[in-house]
Design a protein around this motif. Structure first.
Motif, PDB file in Angstrom:
ATOM      1  N   UNK A 140      12.842   9.945  -4.357  1.00 51.25           N
ATOM      2  CA  UNK A 140      13.443  10.293  -2.809  1.00 51.25           C
ATOM      3  C   UNK A 140      12.205  11.242  -2.325  1.00 51.25           C
ATOM      4  N   UNK A 141      11.366  10.942  -1.384  1.00 53.90           N
ATOM      5  CA  UNK A 141      10.453  11.678  -0.619  1.00 53.90           C
ATOM      6  C   UNK A 141      11.250  12.513   0.145  1.00 53.90           C
ATOM      7  N   UNK A 142      12.099  12.627   0.299  1.00 55.86           N
ATOM      8  CA  UNK A 142      13.070  13.639   1.316  1.00 55.86           C
ATOM      9  C   UNK A 142      14.169  14.254   0.750  1.00 55.86           C
ATOM     10  N   UNK A 143      14.357  14.331  -0.629  1.00 59.13           N
ATOM     11  CA  UNK A 143      15.324  14.904  -1.419  1.00 59.13           C
ATOM     12  C   UNK A 143      15.321  16.301  -1.500  1.00 59.13           C
ATOM     13  N   UNK A 144      16.393  16.985  -1.566  1.00 63.54           N
ATOM     14  CA  UNK A 144      16.400  18.599  -1.815  1.00 63.54           C
ATOM     15  C   UNK A 144      17.392  18.576  -3.022  1.00 63.54           C
ATOM     16  N   UNK A 157      16.380  12.754   6.221  1.00 64.13           N
ATOM     17  CA  UNK A 157      15.602  13.076   7.444  1.00 64.13           C
ATOM     18  C   UNK A 157      16.318  12.808   8.650  1.00 64.13           C
ATOM     19  N   UNK A 158      16.580  13.718   9.375  1.00 61.87           N
ATOM     20  CA  UNK A 158      17.451  13.590  10.848  1.00 61.87           C
ATOM     21  C   UNK A 158      16.784  12.732  12.101  1.00 61.87           C
ATOM     22  N   UNK A 159      17.595  12.141  12.647  1.00 61.58           N
ATOM     23  CA  UNK A 159      16.807  11.410  13.782  1.00 61.58           C
ATOM     24  C   UNK A 159      15.902  12.151  14.384  1.00 61.58           C
ATOM     25  N   UNK A 160      14.834  11.761  14.729  1.00 58.78           N
ATOM     26  CA  UNK A 160      13.701  12.554  15.587  1.00 58.78           C
ATOM     27  C   UNK A 160      12.732  13.576  14.687  1.00 58.78           C
TER      28      UNK A 160
END
Length: 202
Positions: A140-144, A157-160
């Motif tokens: 997952x490229x946007x995992x923490x 990743x939030x909208x915008x």
């Protein structure tokens, strides 16, 4: 007056009374309101810039290459995950390959600083993994994995919003004969797939 006439008048009077009573049941106050409702679906729209992350030639064992790219959420819905799928095709220039070229190209790291401000390698998207190994994985490229408040964003990743990631590739020097890869090329395909989050009360 004859009995027949009296009987007929009685029936007619009774019918008139019933019709008046029946008509009275339809005389009432009324009020009407109409509800018009809408259901509109949101959108998932993941943008990648640049779409060609790396294009390099004339590499040799021991060379490494640093690149960066941006993932942006151009949709109206928050993205919960961006799964990375790896595939590649090797062109064997001399027809003498015994091993897979993808086993010799390694991703030393893929780092998302928005989600990993500390730089802890355990929280990297990818760490020390060959392209051959990545074919069986979907990181997952946007995992923490290790959230540190005030310094990092939570996963997703939030909208915008957008995340810029850094990646390092290396043609691994294995201290053995790698002559079979001279002139060979590897075309890497990375597919980033955005996934929505769980449904919530609206």
């Amino acid at each position: 007056m004859s009995i027949k006439k009296k009987l007929a008048m009685g029936i007619a009077t009774g019918a008139l009374a019933v019709s008046m009573i029946g008509g009275g049941t339809y005389a009432y106050f009324s009020d009407t309101e109409t509800s018009t409702n809408t259901f509109k679906a949101g959108t998932l729209d993941l943008a990648l810039n640049p779409t060609e992350i790396i294009n390099v030639d004339n590499i040799k064992p021991g060379d490494w290459m640093n690149r960066s790219f941006t993932l942006k959420n151009d949709g109206s819905l928050d993205i919960a995950k961006v799964l990375l799928d790896t595939d590649y095709v090797v062109t064997d220039a001399n027809g003498d390959n015994v091993e897979d070229f993808g086993q010799h190209i390694r991703v030393n790291f893929m780092w998302n600083p928005d989600k990993n401000a500390s730089g802890i390698w355990l929280d990297n998207v990818i760490y020390n993994t060959t392209l051959a190994e990545l074919k069986g994985m979907t990181p997952d490229a946007v995992a923490n994995k290790i959230f540190i408040p005030y310094f990092e964003e939570r996963g997703g990743l939030k909208a915008g919003d957008s995340d810029t990631l850094g990646v390092q590739f290396e043609f691994v020097e294995n201290n053995a004969d790698q002559n079979e890869f001279q002139g060979d090329s590897l075309q890497l395909t990375w597919k980033f797939e955005a996934k929505q989050g769980k449904g919530v009360a609206k």
